[in-house]
Write an enzyme that holds these catalytic residues in place. Structure first.
Site: not given
Lengths: 174, 174
Positions: A67-68, A119-120, A122
Site C-alpha cells: 500500500h502507498p 498506515f492503511v 479507508c
C-alpha cells in the site's frame, strides 16, 4: 456489471476488472477466480476475505506493505494507482497545507519504523482530520492488534472498490 | 548490491527492488521481508519459494494467472513489465513471423482454456523453437502436474531475476 457477467469472465478479464480491489495485489483476484461461480457480490467479497485471512502473518504484512503512504511520494509523484488517487483525493489529502504534509510525513515515518508496514485506512470513510487523528491514535496500538486493524481497513477499501464495480443485486425476497 | 545491503533495506526500498522477481506479485517480496536478515541470496530465494509453496492451490493458480501470455497482447501492446519484455525479447518472441505469432496465439488460447491459467516458461532458458515445442507438449499434461510444472518455471524465472539483482557471494570456504 452484474454477478452473472462477473461469473462469465475469463480469468484475464476478471483480473483486469478486479485486480486492484486489494491494492497492488492482483494475485488475490486471480486466485479467487478459481472459486467461481459467485452467488452474489457478497459471496465474491467473502472469497477475497477468506483468501486474505488464510495467508500467513507475513502475507498479511505483505498486503499492507504494497500500500502507498497516505499523502506520500506516490501522491506527490503521480504514481498512485487510479483507485488510491481518487480515494486520497476525496479525503482531501491532495490539498493539504505544507504544515499538514509535514505532519503527515513525520507520523507516517514514525508509524512505518514502529510497525514495519505503512498506515492503511479507508480514506473514503474519513477526511484529513480523522485520518491524522487515527494515525496518531493507532501509533499507540500493540503491534498484533494494529496489524489486525490495518487488515480490517484493507477489507473496507476492498468492499467499496468492489461495490463500485459490481451492480448490487436487488433482493427477490419480500 | 550484496546481501548485507539487501538486509539493510527498509521494506519500501526492498519492494521497489525485488517486487517483480515473481511477476506482478510484489506481495511476495513484501511478505518475505518479514524474514530478514537473509544469510545469502540462496536464503532469500528459499524464503520466496517457501512462501509460494505454502499458498493454497488457488494462490498458486493466482500467481500463474497474473503472468502475461508469451508473445501476447502485452508484448504487442507494450504493456509488459520490463523484466518480461527483456526475457521474451531474448528468447526471440518479439521477432516472430506472422505464422509463428498465429501458431503461438492458437496454442496459448487452447492452453488457457484447458488449464485456466497461461503457459509459463522460463524464456531465458529457452528460445522460440523450444518454447513452441514445450507449449505443445505441456498441453497434454494432466492438470495438477502441469500446475506444478508451471510453478517450477515461475521459480526458475524468479531465480534468474534475483541473481541479476544481488551480487553472488564468494564462498569463504576453501
Amino acid at each position: 456489471m452484474d454477478i452473472a457477467l462477473v461469473n462469465s469472465l475469463p480469468y484475464d478479464d476478471f483480473v483486469d476488472v478486479f485486480g486492484n480491489v486489494v491494492e497492488r495485489c492482483p494475485i488475490i483476484a486471480a486466485a479467487v477466480w478459481s472459486g467461481r461461480p459467485f452467488s452474489s457480490t457478497a459471496d465474491l467479497e467473502a472469497s477475497i476475505y477468506e483468501f486474505i485471512d488464510a495467508l500467513p502473518e507475513s502475507g498479511k504484512e505483505g498486503i499492507l506493505r504494497v500500500h502507498p503512504d497516505l499523502a506520500g511520494r506516490d501522491l506527490q509523484g503521480g504514481t498512485l494507482t487510479q483507485e488510491s488517487r481518487e480515494e486520497q483525493g476525496q479525503a482531501g489529502l491532495d490539498t493539504l497545507t505544507a504544515a499538514e504534509v509535514s505532519r503527515m510525513a513525520r507520523l507516517n515515518t514514525e508509524y512505518k519504523r514502529h510497525f514495519g508496514f505503512p498506515f492503511v485506512i479507508c480514506a473514503r470513510m474519513n477526511n484529513k482530520a480523522t485520518i491524522l487523528q487515527q494515525l496518531e491514535e493507532r501509533l499507540g496500538n500493540e503491534c498484533t492488534r494494529e496489524k489486525m486493524h490495518a487488515i480490517d481497513e484493507v477489507k473496507k477499501i476492498c468492499r467499496l472498490r468492489l461495490h463500485a464495480l459490481v451492480v448490487q443485486e436487488r433482493s427477490n425476497k419480500l
